[in-house]
Design an enzyme around this catalytic site. Structure first.
Site, short mmCIF file in Angstrom:
data_model
loop_
_atom_site.label_atom_id
_atom_site.label_comp_id
_atom_site.label_asym_id
_atom_site.label_seq_id
_atom_site.Cartn_x
_atom_site.Cartn_y
_atom_site.Cartn_z
N ALA A 1 30.34 33.35 35.55
CA ALA A 1 30.42 33.63 36.99
C ALA A 1 29.24 34.49 37.46
O ALA A 1 28.75 35.32 36.70
CB ALA A 1 31.73 34.34 37.31
N GLY B 1 28.09 31.63 38.55
CA GLY B 1 27.86 30.22 38.24
C GLY B 1 26.48 29.68 38.56
O GLY B 1 26.25 28.49 38.41
N GLU C 1 34.87 32.59 31.99
CA GLU C 1 34.74 33.84 32.76
C GLU C 1 36.10 34.55 32.76
O GLU C 1 37.08 33.99 33.22
CB GLU C 1 34.30 33.52 34.19
CG GLU C 1 34.32 34.69 35.15
CD GLU C 1 33.43 35.87 34.71
OE1 GLU C 1 32.28 35.66 34.37
OE2 GLU C 1 33.96 37.00 34.70
N ASP D 1 38.51 35.44 27.60
CA ASP D 1 37.51 36.34 27.04
C ASP D 1 36.59 35.56 26.09
O ASP D 1 37.07 34.93 25.15
CB ASP D 1 38.24 37.46 26.29
CG ASP D 1 37.29 38.58 25.90
OD1 ASP D 1 36.16 38.29 25.43
OD2 ASP D 1 37.68 39.76 26.05
N ASP E 1 24.58 34.34 28.84
CA ASP E 1 23.93 35.21 29.83
C ASP E 1 24.84 36.44 29.89
O ASP E 1 25.72 36.54 30.74
CB ASP E 1 23.89 34.46 31.17
CG ASP E 1 23.20 35.25 32.26
OD1 ASP E 1 22.35 36.09 31.95
OD2 ASP E 1 23.53 35.01 33.45
N CYS F 1 19.84 40.67 31.94
CA CYS F 1 18.92 41.20 32.97
C CYS F 1 18.83 42.71 32.82
O CYS F 1 18.83 43.45 33.79
CB CYS F 1 19.35 40.77 34.37
SG CYS F 1 20.97 41.34 34.86
N1 SAM Z 1 25.61 33.43 34.21
C1 SAM Z 1 26.04 33.97 35.50
C2 SAM Z 1 25.21 33.33 36.62
O1 SAM Z 1 24.08 32.93 36.37
O2 SAM Z 1 25.73 33.23 37.72
C3 SAM Z 1 25.94 35.48 35.52
C4 SAM Z 1 26.72 36.10 34.40
S1 SAM Z 1 26.83 37.85 34.48
C5 SAM Z 1 25.31 38.35 33.87
C6 SAM Z 1 27.91 38.19 33.13
C7 SAM Z 1 29.33 37.72 33.34
O3 SAM Z 1 30.05 37.96 32.12
C8 SAM Z 1 30.10 38.44 34.43
O4 SAM Z 1 30.63 37.52 35.33
C9 SAM Z 1 31.23 39.15 33.67
O5 SAM Z 1 32.45 39.22 34.39
C10 SAM Z 1 31.36 38.25 32.45
N2 SAM Z 1 32.03 38.88 31.30
C11 SAM Z 1 32.37 40.18 31.11
N3 SAM Z 1 33.03 40.33 29.95
C12 SAM Z 1 33.10 39.10 29.38
C13 SAM Z 1 33.69 38.60 28.20
N4 SAM Z 1 34.33 39.40 27.34
N5 SAM Z 1 33.61 37.28 27.95
C14 SAM Z 1 32.94 36.46 28.80
N6 SAM Z 1 32.37 36.88 29.94
C15 SAM Z 1 32.45 38.17 30.23
#
Ligand code: SAM
Length: 313
Positions: free
Chosen positions: A117, A119, A139, A166, A184, A238
């Site tokens: 997310a 996305g 997500e 998760d 990411d 990032c």
């Molecule tokens: N790839 C997305 C985009 O380009 O729109 C941005 C991703 S953002 C950097 C990282 C995401 O990892 C966040 O939405 C966060 O809620 C999620 N996240 C946090 N803990 C996580 C977990 N244990 N497993 C998977 N995702 C997780």
């Protein structure tokens, strides 16, 4: 508001000294706006005709087809176009477009976006896959999950399967299932700090960086478990912090060093830096040198990327 002192004290030890001042300035100044055509709904030619009709001056990004830059003053007009409302274009920082570009999924492949997310990158992956194959998007945050689903729907994505779960559990549930995986990773978002938006840095601390690093390590191991032999995995963040970049890769190499190969990354611009060889007392595996740290400019955010392949058995 100024940048946190502990952050700048660390940054000066990470980026090249001679570029430190110009990098610091990028946190202050407004960024150029970049966007790309949504190839599931339009083409570069059609979008350009729409932009011309709407009298929005744009510049093509030469090294990425269907990607454009406009000045920050024209952003409002862009978001009032039919193309924007119809999901035929997607506003996204260039750094974020580079991750799908490097992972390069093909039609009919099985692809996993492990932290998906809202996305932006999932959409681009779906476009590159031409809406075919199988694209899993994971997500765990409820609110962000529904934003992801809305985005996929409005942009015409038909090959994605969304999971509110998760990412740490995915490797065990889906061992060796995917041809390509994007991680990411959730990170301290240091490259998104803006001095005119205090909220962008209000949660940051060195403690938070270290906590985030633990989550990233577990997510990376999970992603590696879910990767098919011969498959490719892109790890990116990032953030600038080595704990969030070289650190998780080191952790993976210590556990699966025999089973993977890192792939050298060549990018079409020169605001890049090789990963660090050491940080504090930690000396990093030389294979991490194939990764790349993008240094921020007025057009591109800072980013860290490492592409690896799981060796065939
Ligand atoms: N790839 C997305 C985009 O380009 O729109 C941005 C991703 S953002 C950097 C990282 C995401 O990892 C966040 O939405 C966060 O809620 C999620 N996240 C946090 N803990 C996580 C977990 N244990 N497993 C998977 N995702 C997780």
């Amino acid at each position: 508001m100024s940048l946190p002192e502990a952050f700048t004290d660390r940054l000066v030890q990470i980026v090249p000294r001679e570029q430190f001042e110009s990098i610091i300035k990028t946190f202050d100044s407004p960024k150029q706006v970049t966007f790309r055509v949504n190839t599931l709904k339009s083409s570069p030619q059609e979008l350009e005709a729409e932009l011309n009709a709407a009298r929005i001056p744009f510049e093509r990004i030469k090294w990425l087809e269907g990607v454009y830059r406009i000045t920050p003053e024209n952003k409002l007009s862009l978001t009032q176009t039919d193309a924007f409302y119809g999901g035929r274009l997607y506003i996204q920082n260039l750094a974020s477009m580079i991750a799908p570009m490097i992972l390069a999924p093909k039609p009919e492949e099985t692809v996993l976006d492990l932290a998906a997310a809202p996305g932006g990158k999932t959409l681009m992956l779906a476009g590159m896959m031409e809406n075919t194959g199988w694209l899993s998007a994971v997500e765990p945050s409820r609110e962000r999950f529904f934003r992801l689903c809305d985005n996929l729907k409005s942009q015409g994505v038909a090959n994605a399967h969304t999971y509110m779960t998760d990412g740490r559990s995915v490797g065990k549930k889906c061992p060796e299932m995917f041809d390509r995986i994007l991680l990411d990773a959730p990170c301290s978002s240091e490259a998104r700090f803006k001095t005119h938006e205090p909220k962008s840095m209000s949660f940051w601390s060195v403690h938070k960086v270290k906590e985030t690093s633990k989550l990233q390590r577990r997510l990376l191991l999970s992603a590696f478990d879910a990767l098919k032999p011969g498959g490719k995995l892109l790890y990116c963040t990032c953030s600038f912090s080595p704990e969030e970049n070289e650190g998780p890769l080191q952790h993976l190499l210590e556990r699966h060093g025999e089973d993977l190969t890192t792939i050298p990354l060549i990018l079409p611009f020169d605001n890049i830096q090789k990963p660090l060889e050491r940080w504090g007392k930690e000396i990093f595996d030389e294979r991490i040198q194939n990764a790349v740290r993008i240094l921020p400019t007025d057009t591109i955010d800072g980013f860290f990327l490492c592409l690896l392949e799981k060796n065939k058995k």
